[in-house]
Design a protein around this motif. Structure first.
Motif, PDB file in Angstrom:
ATOM      1  N   GLY A 121      10.529  41.893 132.018  1.00  0.00           N
ATOM      2  CA  GLY A 121      11.227  40.681 132.348  1.00  0.00           C
ATOM      3  C   GLY A 121      11.512  40.584 134.128  1.00  0.00           C
ATOM      4  O   GLY A 121      12.891  40.574 134.419  1.00  0.00           O
ATOM      5  N   GLU A 230      16.067  35.970 133.227  1.00  0.00           N
ATOM      6  CA  GLU A 230      17.199  36.086 132.237  1.00  0.00           C
ATOM      7  C   GLU A 230      16.345  35.300 131.132  1.00  0.00           C
ATOM      8  O   GLU A 230      15.919  34.261 131.170  1.00  0.00           O
ATOM      9  N   ASP A 231      16.584  36.130 129.833  1.00  0.00           N
ATOM     10  CA  ASP A 231      15.961  35.768 128.896  1.00  0.00           C
ATOM     11  C   ASP A 231      17.127  35.874 127.428  1.00  0.00           C
ATOM     12  O   ASP A 231      17.350  36.962 126.805  1.00  0.00           O
ATOM     13  N   ASP A 233      16.732  35.343 124.318  1.00  0.00           N
ATOM     14  CA  ASP A 233      16.275  35.974 123.297  1.00  0.00           C
ATOM     15  C   ASP A 233      16.083  37.527 123.219  1.00  0.00           C
ATOM     16  O   ASP A 233      16.214  38.280 122.442  1.00  0.00           O
TER      17      ASP A 233
END
Length: 258
Positions: A121, A230-231, A233
């Motif tokens: 990420g 930013e994720d 999940d």
């Protein structure tokens, strides 16, 4: 090490990896191996196989490894002068065959074909991974395999691994039909040497089918211009990130969760 920084950057840009780069002197290697043996004795092999994560924050000798001059010389040639240490982990594949010749259990640890960037990420800059060998890393005990140039193909689809024993935390793998396994290159290392690879390079390693341990220190680095994505999940935290060298003018990893 006599290869110029320009040549290192050129080869790395083409292949996506460099291997058999000398790092530790004999004395430094002995010191690191002795210190790791103390952790092994304290925590047990089941723990030290994969759970010594970000211990550069706890043990000065580990932090010193992450900032070893030979590592930083290569890093800065590839990433530039300003580099963040993102994450670190010791990975040990213990022998599948005991000294008396008996085999271990089924589902032996291996690492499936994957790309590191799939689960890091990170955007705004590359992720570079170092494997610093504390033991000789050869075909028989599960050395790193890479597929040169695959970092140029972008992100490939991943799925949950089918074969048991995958050491990856999220148990992911690239489907077999997308992996050009016939083009794979083995990256053997002598203890004290390192390999480095790009976060998009397709790589894997087989089980340790020998009587010898294969232990290495994996360190992830990014240029200071990189930043967490930013994720919702899969929230990520980079609380162990610290400046490896140079200056951080961006502060993207100052205790930030992503």
């Amino acid at each position: 090490m006599t290869t110029s920084p320009l040549k290192l950057r050129e080869i790395y840009g083409q292949q996506g990896f460099l291997s058999a780069l000398p790092v530790l002197t004999d004395a430094e290697l002995k010191e690191a191996r002795d210190a790791f043996s103390e952790l092994e004795a304290r925590f047990g092999k089941e723990y030290t196989q994969y759970s010594l994560h970000n211990v550069h924050l706890r043990y000065p000798w580990v932090m010193e490894l992450t900032r070893h001059p030979q590592i930083l010389r290569v890093l800065t040639a590839i990433l530039g002068p300003d580099v963040i240490l993102l994450d670190s982990r010791f990975i040990c594949k213990y022998p599948a065959i005991s000294p008396d010749g008996t085999s271990g259990k089924d589902g032996l640890p291996y690492v499936a074909w994957h790309q590191d960037m799939r689960y890091w990420g990170i955007a705004g800059g590359p992720v570079l991974s170092v494997w610093l060998a504390l033991d000789d890393s050869m075909k028989e005990n599960g050395a790193l395999q890479v597929i040169p140039g695959t970092q140029c193909a972008g992100m490939l689809p991943h799925r949950q691994a089918i074969r048991p024993g995958n050491m990856l935390t999220v148990n992911q793998e690239i489907p077999d039909e997308l992996v050009q396994a016939s083009e794979a290159v083995l990256c053997p290392l002598l203890a004290g040497q390192m390999s480095i690879h790009d976060g998009l390079l397709v790589h894997a390693s087989d089980t340790n089918a020998s009587t010898k341990r294969r232990c290495g220190f994996v360190i992830r680095y990014v240029p200071t211009c990189a930043y967490p994505v930013e994720d919702p999940d899969r929230p990520r935290k980079f609380l162990a990130a610290t400046l490896a060298c140079g200056e951080d003018r961006f502060n993207h990893f100052s205790g930030k969760a992503a």
